[in-house]
Design a protein around this motif. Sequence first.
Motif, short mmCIF file in Angstrom:
data_model
loop_
_atom_site.label_atom_id
_atom_site.label_comp_id
_atom_site.label_asym_id
_atom_site.label_seq_id
_atom_site.Cartn_x
_atom_site.Cartn_y
_atom_site.Cartn_z
N GLU A 54 133.98 49.77 34.79
CA GLU A 54 133.02 50.88 34.89
C GLU A 54 131.58 50.39 34.97
O GLU A 54 130.67 51.18 35.27
CB GLU A 54 133.15 51.80 33.66
CG GLU A 54 134.46 52.54 33.58
CD GLU A 54 134.50 53.45 32.34
OE1 GLU A 54 134.45 54.68 32.52
OE2 GLU A 54 134.56 52.93 31.21
N ASP A 57 129.36 51.26 38.12
CA ASP A 57 129.04 52.69 38.30
C ASP A 57 128.08 53.18 37.21
O ASP A 57 127.19 53.98 37.46
CB ASP A 57 130.31 53.55 38.26
CG ASP A 57 131.17 53.32 39.49
OD1 ASP A 57 130.60 53.16 40.58
OD2 ASP A 57 132.41 53.27 39.35
N ILE A 58 128.31 52.72 35.98
CA ILE A 58 127.47 53.21 34.89
C ILE A 58 126.07 52.63 34.98
O ILE A 58 125.07 53.35 34.89
CB ILE A 58 128.12 52.90 33.51
CG1 ILE A 58 129.36 53.79 33.33
CG2 ILE A 58 127.12 53.12 32.37
CD1 ILE A 58 130.12 53.57 32.04
N ARG A 61 123.30 54.01 37.22
CA ARG A 61 122.55 55.19 36.75
C ARG A 61 121.31 54.82 35.95
O ARG A 61 120.58 55.70 35.51
CB ARG A 61 123.46 56.09 35.91
CG ARG A 61 124.19 57.17 36.71
CD ARG A 61 125.21 56.65 37.65
NE ARG A 61 125.84 57.73 38.43
CZ ARG A 61 126.84 57.53 39.28
NH1 ARG A 61 127.33 56.33 39.46
NH2 ARG A 61 127.33 58.56 39.96
N ILE A 160 129.26 54.40 45.89
CA ILE A 160 130.57 54.49 45.21
C ILE A 160 131.54 53.39 45.64
O ILE A 160 132.66 53.35 45.16
CB ILE A 160 131.21 55.88 45.46
CG1 ILE A 160 131.27 56.23 46.96
CG2 ILE A 160 130.41 56.98 44.75
CD1 ILE A 160 132.45 55.73 47.68
N CYS B 18 117.37 58.91 35.80
CA CYS B 18 117.18 57.67 36.55
C CYS B 18 116.21 57.85 37.70
O CYS B 18 115.99 56.90 38.46
CB CYS B 18 118.52 57.17 37.09
SG CYS B 18 119.09 58.06 38.56
N ARG B 206 139.20 55.55 47.21
CA ARG B 206 138.99 55.45 45.78
C ARG B 206 139.20 56.83 45.17
O ARG B 206 138.90 57.83 45.81
CB ARG B 206 137.55 54.99 45.56
CG ARG B 206 137.10 55.06 44.15
CD ARG B 206 135.66 54.63 43.96
NE ARG B 206 135.50 54.50 42.52
CZ ARG B 206 134.41 54.15 41.91
NH1 ARG B 206 133.32 53.89 42.59
NH2 ARG B 206 134.37 54.06 40.60
N PHE B 244 129.66 60.89 33.41
CA PHE B 244 128.36 61.39 33.86
C PHE B 244 128.14 62.87 33.57
O PHE B 244 127.04 63.38 33.68
CB PHE B 244 128.18 61.10 35.36
CG PHE B 244 128.38 59.63 35.67
CD1 PHE B 244 127.48 58.70 35.19
CD2 PHE B 244 129.48 59.19 36.37
CE1 PHE B 244 127.67 57.34 35.42
CE2 PHE B 244 129.68 57.84 36.61
CZ PHE B 244 128.77 56.92 36.14
#
Lengths: 430, 260
Positions: A54, A57-58, A61, A160, B18, B206, B244
């Motif tokens: 992860e 992806d984390i 941010r 992604i 962000c 994915r 998220f």
Amino acid sequence: MTRKTIKVDYLARVEGEGALRVSLRDGEVRKVELRIFEPPRFFEAFLRGRAYAEAPDITARICGICPVAYQMSAVHAMENAFGVRIPDPLRQLRRLLYCGEWIESHTLHMYMLHAPDFLGYESAIAMARDHAAHVERGLRLKKAGNEIVRVVGGREIHPINVRVGGFYRTPSRRELAPLAEQLEWARDAAAETVRWVATFDFPDCERDYEFVAMRHPSEYPFNEGRIVSSRGLDIGAEEYDTHFEERHVPYSTALQSVLRARGAYLVGPLARYSLNFDRLSPDVQRAAREAGLGPACTNPYRSIVVRAVETLHACEEALRIIRDYEEPEEPCVSVDAGPATGYACTEAPRGLLYHRYSVSADGTITDAQIVPPTSQNQTSIEDDLRAFLPGWLGMDDDALKWRCEQTIRNYDPCISCSCHFLNLEVDRNG
Amino acid sequence: MARAHRKPRLAVWKFASCDGCQLSLLDCEDELLAVAGAVEIAYFPEASRAMVRGPYDISLVEGSVTTPHDAERIQAIRRQSRHLVTIGACATAGGIQALRNFRDITEFVSVVYARPDYIETLATSTPIAHHVSVDFELRGCPISKAQLVEVLSAFIAGRKPVTPAHSVCIECKARGNVCVTVAHGTPCLGPVTHAGCGALCPSYHRGCYGCFGPMESPNTRSLSTRLAALGMTAGDIGRVYRTFNALADPFREESEAHDT
């Protein structure tokens, strides 16, 4: 005795929330505080307990402007931990993705955030009324960078398609072909940008920085290389913590990073360029020289010219990668996670980005450390202001305030990133 | 006498985030100058040092509320704003930083900072709608540029924005994707996730990871059964919902059902 305070309560045209407070007394600079009040988000804390897979992806941010940088440092750190080797075609695709982010991020900063300072506008939109052709070229160039990220990464912000071991799906040669067409135009536009920004009026300010950047045996650095400095540092990413430390000051939610041995240092375009000029192609070197740059640059206001040169390099490099691209047989290599600690640095548009992770036997992250470029440059930003301010005290308050802001914007500070990060206050009564 | 036509005033506000969702506006390279022509960009510090005082016709709010100061600031912004639109997962569901809500904040501060006493923070990260009334919520981590342009156009024209409320699954079908779960056994949150990305992840082979948050009527329980059958542990399932959009009710409840 005269005292004066300069305050910028909310620094504009930077990414994130910060302020500046400068105190002056009798023409002497008493205090310079780059105050970062961006609320902390505690990434390093909540990464504990998450799966190693992860991390890209984390950590993306952390920053919407340079998510690719976070993804790259994260995957390289994990691959370092697990001893994963990335075959060349996948490595080239990662470089292509990074080229896209450099073009997009540098162009955003040059045209939308920094050029208005040199030409005296509040914003690029106001600048567009008198300089429409330049702003339109900037938007199209930024779009060309974003298109690379979109095609290779899936989308411009928080792509992604990046994973530890490679990608989820690799693009076909046919998918990359339209990018090459845009990049032919973008390369010319970047060369035009180098010529345009070289005409700006640069304050005559130089500083003797310790530059820190990556250095690769043959390439201008993106993903790989040793960490080197203009004062002899030459280390691998696993030695980063031995040589650098993060400090916590009361007026900032961003930690400040310094070299244990020597204090402040500088990362980003100036450092990268000055330590790697010989790694640029002859054409890009010529463009830099024609723009008035030598093989090193110590005037932070000229960082806009260096960004333009790097944008030209990224366009050339992206074109080369697309030309030579062969679709890999597999989109990723297998990853065998186990208990280990991994380290990586990559070159984000704003400079060195360090990640370190410890992972347990079942692939869970037990510890994480992330040091973004702006944390590393905070001390240098304050030092620039301390060094240059005495020469500006004859300016009226509005001009002085604007000049201070411009000096901070030289760094393209990304406050959202550095918060683990600005507002300007000048106190002439310090 | 007819009122003089005045361009609507736009303000863009940042809370804990962000910057990616407000960057989406600057990423509208083809539309940016047109947008700047249709509205008065009165407050947008990321793009301009000119800051015009309110009131504003449209406020775009990015980020979540995580500090005592921000909890007060959002009230003042609401008072100055005719329409308030939240943009992105932080503003509509607390964002990734809402992971603190499930843990001990004191421990979090001490993990990151040498001097926890310098840090002023709330124990929770909360969406804007927990604090003030919100006129429209735009989802996504990050938001879709096309949806942002649609929402701005709609508010300028005084109509309701057209953004689909169905799941990512529908977008996959529309795109002609082969289902990654059915064909490859890849775990995917597409059936319970709000549309808007254009089924991006499945298009890249994915599984969807839910960055647009829950769709209108998600059957998370049923999906979890399927995810378990695909070999995910309770811990893994809890974690995919808790990323998220961890504070969006259907995802929060499902993640809590898998707490071990």
